[in-house]
Design a protein around this motif. Structure first.
Motif, PDB file in Angstrom:
ATOM      1  N   THR A   1     -29.022 -83.921 -30.520  1.00 55.73           N
ATOM      2  CA  THR A   1     -28.670 -83.616 -31.913  1.00 55.73           C
ATOM      3  C   THR A   1     -27.916 -84.754 -32.578  1.00 55.73           C
ATOM      4  O   THR A   1     -27.579 -84.668 -33.763  1.00 55.73           O
ATOM      5  CB  THR A   1     -27.799 -82.346 -31.966  1.00 55.73           C
ATOM      6  OG1 THR A   1     -26.575 -82.579 -31.262  1.00 55.73           O
ATOM      7  CG2 THR A   1     -28.537 -81.155 -31.357  1.00 55.73           C
ATOM      8  N   GLY A   2     -27.620 -85.803 -31.806  1.00 54.83           N
ATOM      9  CA  GLY A   2     -26.871 -86.921 -32.368  1.00 54.83           C
ATOM     10  C   GLY A   2     -25.414 -86.608 -32.633  1.00 54.83           C
ATOM     11  O   GLY A   2     -24.785 -87.250 -33.486  1.00 54.83           O
ATOM     12  N   CYS A   3     -24.843 -85.671 -31.880  1.00 51.49           N
ATOM     13  CA  CYS A   3     -23.463 -85.254 -32.134  1.00 51.49           C
ATOM     14  C   CYS A   3     -22.452 -86.335 -31.758  1.00 51.49           C
ATOM     15  O   CYS A   3     -21.327 -86.341 -32.262  1.00 51.49           O
ATOM     16  CB  CYS A   3     -23.156 -83.952 -31.400  1.00 51.49           C
ATOM     17  SG  CYS A   3     -23.095 -84.120 -29.595  1.00 51.49           S
TER      18      CYS A   3
ATOM     19  N   VAL B   1     -24.235 -94.049 -31.181  1.00 51.88           N
ATOM     20  CA  VAL B   1     -25.058 -93.247 -32.078  1.00 51.88           C
ATOM     21  C   VAL B   1     -25.378 -94.094 -33.303  1.00 51.88           C
ATOM     22  O   VAL B   1     -24.487 -94.509 -34.045  1.00 51.88           O
ATOM     23  CB  VAL B   1     -24.338 -91.952 -32.497  1.00 51.88           C
ATOM     24  CG1 VAL B   1     -25.231 -91.128 -33.431  1.00 51.88           C
ATOM     25  CG2 VAL B   1     -23.955 -91.127 -31.275  1.00 51.88           C
ATOM     26  N   LEU B   2     -26.661 -94.351 -33.489  1.00 55.55           N
ATOM     27  CA  LEU B   2     -27.136 -95.111 -34.650  1.00 55.55           C
ATOM     28  C   LEU B   2     -28.097 -94.224 -35.416  1.00 55.55           C
ATOM     29  O   LEU B   2     -29.193 -93.914 -34.938  1.00 55.55           O
ATOM     30  CB  LEU B   2     -27.824 -96.410 -34.216  1.00 55.55           C
ATOM     31  CG  LEU B   2     -26.973 -97.380 -33.386  1.00 55.55           C
ATOM     32  CD1 LEU B   2     -27.795 -98.580 -32.946  1.00 55.55           C
ATOM     33  CD2 LEU B   2     -25.762 -97.837 -34.198  1.00 55.55           C
ATOM     34  N   GLY B   3     -27.663 -93.803 -36.579  1.00 55.01           N
ATOM     35  CA  GLY B   3     -28.450 -92.835 -37.326  1.00 55.01           C
ATOM     36  C   GLY B   3     -28.384 -91.490 -36.633  1.00 55.01           C
ATOM     37  O   GLY B   3     -27.298 -90.965 -36.376  1.00 55.01           O
ATOM     38  N   ASP B   4     -29.543 -90.948 -36.293  1.00 52.94           N
ATOM     39  CA  ASP B   4     -29.577 -89.666 -35.592  1.00 52.94           C
ATOM     40  C   ASP B   4     -29.993 -89.826 -34.131  1.00 52.94           C
ATOM     41  O   ASP B   4     -30.371 -88.864 -33.479  1.00 52.94           O
ATOM     42  CB  ASP B   4     -30.520 -88.697 -36.313  1.00 52.94           C
ATOM     43  CG  ASP B   4     -31.959 -89.235 -36.371  1.00 52.94           C
ATOM     44  OD1 ASP B   4     -32.157 -90.415 -36.031  1.00 52.94           O
ATOM     45  OD2 ASP B   4     -32.856 -88.464 -36.756  1.00 52.94           O
ATOM     46  N   ARG B   5     -29.900 -91.058 -33.604  1.00 54.85           N
ATOM     47  CA  ARG B   5     -30.323 -91.302 -32.234  1.00 54.85           C
ATOM     48  C   ARG B   5     -29.200 -91.960 -31.422  1.00 54.85           C
ATOM     49  O   ARG B   5     -28.388 -92.709 -31.964  1.00 54.85           O
ATOM     50  CB  ARG B   5     -31.551 -92.204 -32.199  1.00 54.85           C
ATOM     51  CG  ARG B   5     -32.785 -91.538 -32.787  1.00 54.85           C
ATOM     52  CD  ARG B   5     -34.041 -92.094 -32.162  1.00 54.85           C
ATOM     53  NE  ARG B   5     -35.208 -91.348 -32.571  1.00 54.85           N
ATOM     54  CZ  ARG B   5     -36.425 -91.553 -32.100  1.00 54.85           C
ATOM     55  NH1 ARG B   5     -36.609 -92.505 -31.199  1.00 54.85           N
ATOM     56  NH2 ARG B   5     -37.447 -90.840 -32.498  1.00 54.85           N
ATOM     57  N   VAL B   6     -29.220 -91.669 -30.135  1.00 52.49           N
ATOM     58  CA  VAL B   6     -28.273 -92.284 -29.205  1.00 52.49           C
ATOM     59  C   VAL B   6     -28.992 -93.408 -28.478  1.00 52.49           C
ATOM     60  O   VAL B   6     -30.070 -93.213 -27.910  1.00 52.49           O
ATOM     61  CB  VAL B   6     -27.732 -91.258 -28.187  1.00 52.49           C
ATOM     62  CG1 VAL B   6     -26.834 -91.943 -27.168  1.00 52.49           C
ATOM     63  CG2 VAL B   6     -26.989 -90.142 -28.901  1.00 52.49           C
ATOM     64  N   HIS B   7     -28.366 -94.580 -28.498  1.00 49.21           N
ATOM     65  CA  HIS B   7     -28.929 -95.748 -27.823  1.00 49.21           C
ATOM     66  C   HIS B   7     -28.068 -96.059 -26.594  1.00 49.21           C
ATOM     67  O   HIS B   7     -26.837 -95.978 -26.648  1.00 49.21           O
ATOM     68  CB  HIS B   7     -28.979 -96.941 -28.774  1.00 49.21           C
ATOM     69  CG  HIS B   7     -29.922 -96.746 -29.914  1.00 49.21           C
ATOM     70  ND1 HIS B   7     -31.189 -97.265 -29.933  1.00 49.21           N
ATOM     71  CD2 HIS B   7     -29.771 -96.062 -31.084  1.00 49.21           C
ATOM     72  CE1 HIS B   7     -31.796 -96.931 -31.058  1.00 49.21           C
ATOM     73  NE2 HIS B   7     -30.950 -96.198 -31.781  1.00 49.21           N
TER      74      HIS B   7
END
Length: 301
Positions: free
Chosen positions: A71-73, A87-93
């Motif tokens: 969920t990108g929390c 977290v970059l935008g709605d994604r985890v890198h």
């Protein structure tokens, strides 16, 4: 018994001492295993020419994000003390090179979106020398931390059966950083190899302080002992540290090193000297163990 051969800086002769000690003990009939934990530049094999088996990958778990669940929390990034997740935008890198493989991210994820995948950080290979075993770790080029490889190699080295009669010698990385701590942790004795120069003394002082924090008995080998000053001897005497062996600045020794020949093989008289060194190590270790037991019993009274 497990002993680490270490140094506060590179180029002091640490590998020369480790390989020669292994050779001298094996020649005397002792069961010996030499473990090369200088995984960024392992070179014991150059002096010993072992018959290696196939290398085994050293794998560590790194996080893998299930984008369908995430969920990108940002809970995982907050839990990571090493900034391996962002977290970059709605994604985890995930930056696998920064991961310390602690599992905090997966435990902190509220939606179970993080699993772990194996990542190869190096290799390990075992070989037979003339009368003893060599176990070597090698860090993958470009991977920033030697600690995971050292931990796996150490675990393999000390997990075998019948350790009571085995002498395990660890060729540790130079310096006093995390890889050195990983190589020296929980050993019975540390041999610090130094040279009688201002740089040698400074780095020896740092190494001694590190070993004392770990609470391990130690002794010193002085290489090229007839050069430089007497400050290293004075420091060891003031700190109550035994000088186990002095190796002179000798052209024959330098020539043997250039030919990748151990000191014991090039100059057989050093076989007895290194065996006497080991006897002194066993004596110091026994005395330190008795002192620790006495202190423990005194504290219980």
């Amino acid at each position: 018994m497990i002993a680490a051969v270490a140094s506060g800086k590179g180029g002091t002769g640490k590998t020369t001492v480790a390989t020669s000690l292994a050779r001298a003990l094996a020649t005397a009939g002792r069961r010996v295993r030499l473990v090369d934990c200088d995984v960024e530049e392992p070179n014991c094999h150059l002096f010993l020419a072992p018959q290696f088996g196939e290398p085994e990958p050293v794998l560590v778990p790194v996080p893998q994000i299930d984008v369908s669940r995430c969920t990108g929390c940002g809970a995982c990034a907050e839990a990571c003390h090493f900034n391996a997740l962002a977290v970059l935008g709605d994604r985890v890198h995930v930056a696998a090179e920064l991961c310390h493989h602690c599992g905090a991210c997966s435990r902190s994820c509220p939606v179970d979106a993080i699993s772990e995948r194996p990542c190869e950080v190096g290799t390990m290979r075992a070989g037979a020398c003339d009368g003893f075993d060599l176990l070597e770790g090698c860090l993958r080029i470009g991977y920033p931390s030697a600690v995971p490889v050292i931990r796996v190699v150490r675990q393999r080295a000390v997990s075998r059966e019948d350790e009571t009669s085995m002498v395990t010698l660890i060729d540790a990385p130079p310096g006093t950083s995390c890889p050195v701590i990983a190589a020296m942790r929980n050993v019975d004795f540390v041999v610090l190899v130094t040279e009688p120069t201002p740089f040698g003394l400074n780095d020896l002082q740092l190494a001694v302080a590190t070993v004392r924090v770990l609470g391990i008995p130690m002794g010193v080998v002085i290489n090229r002992a007839d050069l430089g000053t007497h400050e290293v001897h004075d420091f060891c005497r003031a700190e109550g540290i035994d000088v186990l062996l002095e190796i002179p600045h000798d052209r024959k020794i330098a020539e043997a090193y250039a030919r990748a020949v151990t000191l014991v093989d090039a100059l057989p008289e050093y076989g007895d000297r290194f065996r006497q060194l080991w006897q002194r190590i066993e004596t110091i270790y026994a005395e330190a163990t008795c002192a620790s037991v006495a202190e423990l019993e005194e504290g219980r009274r």
